[in-house]
Motif scaffolding. Structure first.
Motif, mmCIF file in Angstrom:
data_model
loop_
_atom_site.group_PDB
_atom_site.id
_atom_site.type_symbol
_atom_site.label_atom_id
_atom_site.label_comp_id
_atom_site.label_asym_id
_atom_site.label_seq_id
_atom_site.Cartn_x
_atom_site.Cartn_y
_atom_site.Cartn_z
ATOM 1 N N THR A 152 0.861 -1.182 0.000
ATOM 2 C CA THR A 152 0.000 0.000 0.000
ATOM 3 C C THR A 152 0.896 1.231 0.000
ATOM 4 N N PHE A 153 0.383 2.309 -0.560
ATOM 5 C CA PHE A 153 1.129 3.576 -0.524
ATOM 6 C C PHE A 153 0.152 4.723 -0.677
ATOM 7 N N SER A 154 0.272 5.687 0.213
ATOM 8 C CA SER A 154 -0.526 6.901 0.142
ATOM 9 C C SER A 154 0.410 8.052 -0.210
ATOM 10 N N PRO A 155 0.358 8.528 -1.458
ATOM 11 C CA PRO A 155 1.274 9.594 -1.847
ATOM 12 C C PRO A 155 0.887 10.922 -1.201
ATOM 13 N N PRO A 156 1.855 11.822 -1.055
ATOM 14 C CA PRO A 156 1.532 13.142 -0.499
ATOM 15 C C PRO A 156 0.666 13.931 -1.479
ATOM 16 N N PHE A 157 -0.029 14.949 -0.967
ATOM 17 C CA PHE A 157 -0.885 15.777 -1.828
ATOM 18 C C PHE A 157 -0.066 16.884 -2.478
ATOM 19 N N ARG A 158 0.931 16.456 -3.203
ATOM 20 C CA ARG A 158 1.786 17.333 -3.992
ATOM 21 C C ARG A 158 2.452 16.441 -5.025
ATOM 22 N N PRO A 159 2.970 17.013 -6.083
ATOM 23 C CA PRO A 159 3.679 16.164 -7.053
ATOM 24 C C PRO A 159 4.893 15.500 -6.407
ATOM 25 N N LEU A 160 5.109 14.250 -6.724
ATOM 26 C CA LEU A 160 6.281 13.549 -6.216
ATOM 27 C C LEU A 160 7.521 14.074 -6.918
ATOM 28 N N THR A 161 8.634 14.099 -6.192
ATOM 29 C CA THR A 161 9.902 14.437 -6.842
ATOM 30 C C THR A 161 10.280 13.265 -7.738
ATOM 31 N N HIS A 162 11.217 13.498 -8.638
ATOM 32 C CA HIS A 162 11.672 12.427 -9.527
ATOM 33 C C HIS A 162 12.208 11.249 -8.705
ATOM 34 N N GLU A 163 12.945 11.553 -7.656
ATOM 35 C CA GLU A 163 13.518 10.509 -6.800
ATOM 36 C C GLU A 163 12.413 9.734 -6.063
ATOM 37 N N GLU A 164 11.425 10.436 -5.530
ATOM 38 C CA GLU A 164 10.310 9.769 -4.835
ATOM 39 C C GLU A 164 9.552 8.866 -5.802
ATOM 40 N N ASP A 165 9.341 9.344 -7.017
ATOM 41 C CA ASP A 165 8.625 8.556 -8.019
ATOM 42 C C ASP A 165 9.406 7.280 -8.341
ATOM 43 N N LYS A 166 10.716 7.404 -8.524
ATOM 44 C CA LYS A 166 11.554 6.229 -8.790
ATOM 45 C C LYS A 166 11.469 5.237 -7.632
ATOM 46 N N GLU A 167 11.437 5.746 -6.396
ATOM 47 C CA GLU A 167 11.364 4.874 -5.221
ATOM 48 C C GLU A 167 10.042 4.104 -5.168
ATOM 49 N N ILE A 168 8.916 4.787 -5.455
ATOM 50 C CA ILE A 168 7.630 4.085 -5.395
ATOM 51 C C ILE A 168 7.509 3.089 -6.544
ATOM 52 N N ILE A 169 8.052 3.429 -7.705
ATOM 53 C CA ILE A 169 8.061 2.468 -8.818
ATOM 54 C C ILE A 169 8.831 1.220 -8.407
ATOM 55 N N ALA A 170 10.001 1.411 -7.801
ATOM 56 C CA ALA A 170 10.805 0.273 -7.343
ATOM 57 C C ALA A 170 10.062 -0.531 -6.283
#
Length: 182
Positions: A59-77
Motif C-alpha cells: 500500500t502507498f498513500s502519496p503526499p498531496f503534492r507532485p512527487l519528486t523524480h527521486e520519490e517517483d523512482k522509489e515508489i516504482i521500485a
C-alpha cells in the motif's frame, strides 16, 4: 497473469468486489496506491475481512503534492518489488488516469485500475450516495452537491467529454455529407 502491457480500466465498488473475489481464487496479489494517509491500509483491512485469503502486496498513500523524480523512482521500485498482479490507483478523476498513463511500461503489473473515490467509499471514510442516485448513474451529482470542490474537476472532465463528442459528430457529418468532386 502474464500480460506484457498493463490493461488499464476504471472500476466501481461492485467491480472491485467481483475482481477481489475472482482474484482470491487465483491468489492474485494486490497493491493499493492512493488516498489519504492510512486509507489504503484501511481499505486492505476491510477487504481482507470480506475476502479472507486476499493477498495485499503493498500500500502507498502519496503526499498531496507532485512527487519528486527521486520519490517517483522509489515508489516504482517498491511496487515492482512487491510484484502485484493488480495495481489499484485511487487518486481521483483525471489525476489517476494521468498517473497510470505516465507509469505504463515503468511498473511491472498486468492491471492498473483507476478507482477514484472507491478507496474512500470502501474504507467507509466518505458516505456514498443513496441507492437511487447510484442506480441511475448520478452518484457524481449527489457528491457534487455535498463536495463543491469537485465542481472544477468535473467541469474540466465534462468539457473534455463534450469536446470529444463534438469532434466525433463533426467527423461523422463530414463523412456522411461529402460532395462529389466535379
Amino acid at each position: 497473469m502474464g500480460a506484457k502491457r498493463p490493461i488499464c480500466a476504471g472500476a466501481t465498488i461492485r467491480s472491485l468486489d467481483r475482481i477481489q473475489e475472482y482474484g482470491v481464487e487465483r491468489k492474485w496479489r494486490h497493491f493499493f496506491y492512493g488516498g489519504k494517509e492510512g486509507i489504503p491500509e484501511l481499505l486492505s483491512e476491510k477487504l481482507k475481512k470480506k475476502f479472507h485469503d486476499l493477498i495485499t502486496a503493498g500500500t502507498f498513500s502519496p503526499p498531496f503534492r507532485p512527487l519528486t523524480h527521486e520519490e517517483d523512482k522509489e515508489i516504482i521500485a517498491e511496487i515492482n518489488k512487491a510484484n502485484p498482479d493488480i495495481l489499484w490507483v485511487g487518486l481521483g478523476l483525471i489525476k489517476q488516469e494521468r498517473w497510470i498513463a505516465e507509469h505504463l511500461g515503468k511498473i511491472s503489473v498486468s492491471w492498473m485500475i483507476g478507482v477514484g473515490a472507491a478507496f474512500d467509499f470502501y474504507a467507509g471514510t466518505i458516505k456514498r450516495a443513496p441507492r437511487f442516485f447510484r442506480r441511475i448513474g448520478l452518484e457524481w451529482l449527489y457528491r457534487l452537491a455535498f463536495e463543491p470542490r469537485m465542481l472544477k474537476r468535473n467541469l474540466y472532465s465534462l468539457s473534455l467529454f463534450f469536446a470529444v463528442i463534438q469532434d466525433a459528430l463533426r467527423q461523422n457529418h463530414m463523412k456522411n455529407h461529402r460532395h462529389p468532386r466535379a
